[in-house]
Design a protein around this motif. Structure first.
Motif, short mmCIF file in Angstrom:
data_model
loop_
_atom_site.label_atom_id
_atom_site.label_comp_id
_atom_site.label_asym_id
_atom_site.label_seq_id
_atom_site.Cartn_x
_atom_site.Cartn_y
_atom_site.Cartn_z
N UNK A 47 42.13 52.98 32.06
CA UNK A 47 43.52 53.42 31.85
C UNK A 47 44.30 52.30 31.18
N UNK A 48 44.09 51.08 31.64
CA UNK A 48 44.79 49.93 31.06
C UNK A 48 44.31 49.68 29.64
N UNK A 49 42.99 49.70 29.43
CA UNK A 49 42.43 49.44 28.10
C UNK A 49 42.91 50.47 27.08
N UNK A 50 43.01 51.73 27.49
CA UNK A 50 43.44 52.79 26.58
C UNK A 50 44.97 52.92 26.52
N UNK A 51 45.67 52.13 27.31
CA UNK A 51 47.14 52.19 27.37
C UNK A 51 47.62 53.63 27.54
N UNK A 70 55.50 57.33 30.46
CA UNK A 70 56.47 57.17 31.55
C UNK A 70 55.75 56.75 32.83
N UNK A 71 54.50 57.19 32.99
CA UNK A 71 53.68 56.78 34.13
C UNK A 71 53.79 57.63 35.37
N UNK A 72 54.72 58.56 35.42
CA UNK A 72 54.97 59.29 36.65
C UNK A 72 53.74 60.04 37.15
N UNK A 73 53.02 60.67 36.28
CA UNK A 73 51.87 61.49 36.69
C UNK A 73 50.59 60.67 36.85
N UNK A 74 50.63 59.43 36.49
CA UNK A 74 49.39 58.68 36.34
C UNK A 74 48.61 58.44 37.63
N UNK A 101 41.78 61.66 28.23
CA UNK A 101 40.37 62.01 28.00
C UNK A 101 39.60 60.81 27.46
N UNK A 102 40.21 60.04 26.58
CA UNK A 102 39.55 58.85 26.04
C UNK A 102 39.29 57.84 27.15
N UNK A 103 40.23 57.67 28.06
CA UNK A 103 40.06 56.73 29.17
C UNK A 103 38.95 57.20 30.11
N UNK A 104 38.87 58.49 30.34
CA UNK A 104 37.79 59.00 31.20
C UNK A 104 36.44 58.75 30.53
N UNK A 105 36.35 59.00 29.22
CA UNK A 105 35.10 58.72 28.51
C UNK A 105 34.76 57.24 28.56
N UNK A 106 35.78 56.38 28.41
CA UNK A 106 35.57 54.93 28.47
C UNK A 106 35.07 54.50 29.85
N UNK A 107 35.66 55.05 30.89
CA UNK A 107 35.24 54.70 32.26
C UNK A 107 33.83 55.17 32.54
N UNK A 108 33.40 56.23 31.87
CA UNK A 108 32.06 56.78 32.09
C UNK A 108 30.99 56.00 31.30
N UNK A 109 31.42 55.23 30.34
CA UNK A 109 30.45 54.52 29.47
C UNK A 109 29.74 53.40 30.19
#
Length: 148
Positions: free
Chosen positions: A89-93, A97-101, A140-148
């Motif tokens: 999440x941090x890497x993909x920025x 607003x962050x509320x749902x994160x 979605x990109x962050x999820x793919x990154x975390x799965x790598x």
């Protein structure tokens, strides 16, 4: 009185049986990382994990929890998968607003625990939380990154 297991700790709360878990976490226990969004289990801001499953805490009453283990955003980095999700999440920025994160991170953690190498369809099917800022591509990109 209800005995709950939250983030690996036994917690005793004195609340009405029909009190939503969200309010037990936020108001009774002071754990404000889990957010109130809609109150009808549609947006996902209140997502926690119950026995590893992404669950909308605004619609779970405290008397229905029983022996289930509840995990919140406050402890997500104690888990190796959760730690990878937060780093992605941090890497993909991801946040704007962050509320749902916090709910998004919890949903992604549940997905990757169950499906370590998700397809795009798996990601779309699991990541159903709403984001007012529209960061769905970054999520979605962050999820793919975390799965790598």
């Amino acid at each position: 009185m209800f005995d709950l297991t939250i983030n690996g700790q036994s917690r005793r709360v004195d609340v009405e049986p029909d009190t939503p878990l969200l309010w037990v976490l936020r108001d009774t226990l002071g754990m404000t990382g889990t957010k109130y969004g809609c109150g009808i289990a549609q947006c996902g801001a209140c997502t926690v994990l119950m026995d590893g499953q992404a669950t909308r805490s605004c619609q779970v009453t405290v008397d229905s929890i029983g022996a289930a283990k509840v995990e919140t955003i406050e402890a997500v980095e104690a888990d190796p998968v959760g730690r990878k999700v937060v780093a992605a999440w941090i890497a993909a920025q991801v946040p704007q607003c962050g509320y749902c994160q916090s709910g998004q991170v919890m949903a992604a953690t549940a997905l990757l625990r169950e499906t370590p190498k998700p397809s795009d369809d798996d990601i779309a099917g699991a990541m159903t939380n709403l984001c007012r800022c529209g960061t769905y591509n970054a999520i979605a990109a962050a999820v793919r990154h975390a799965a790598a």
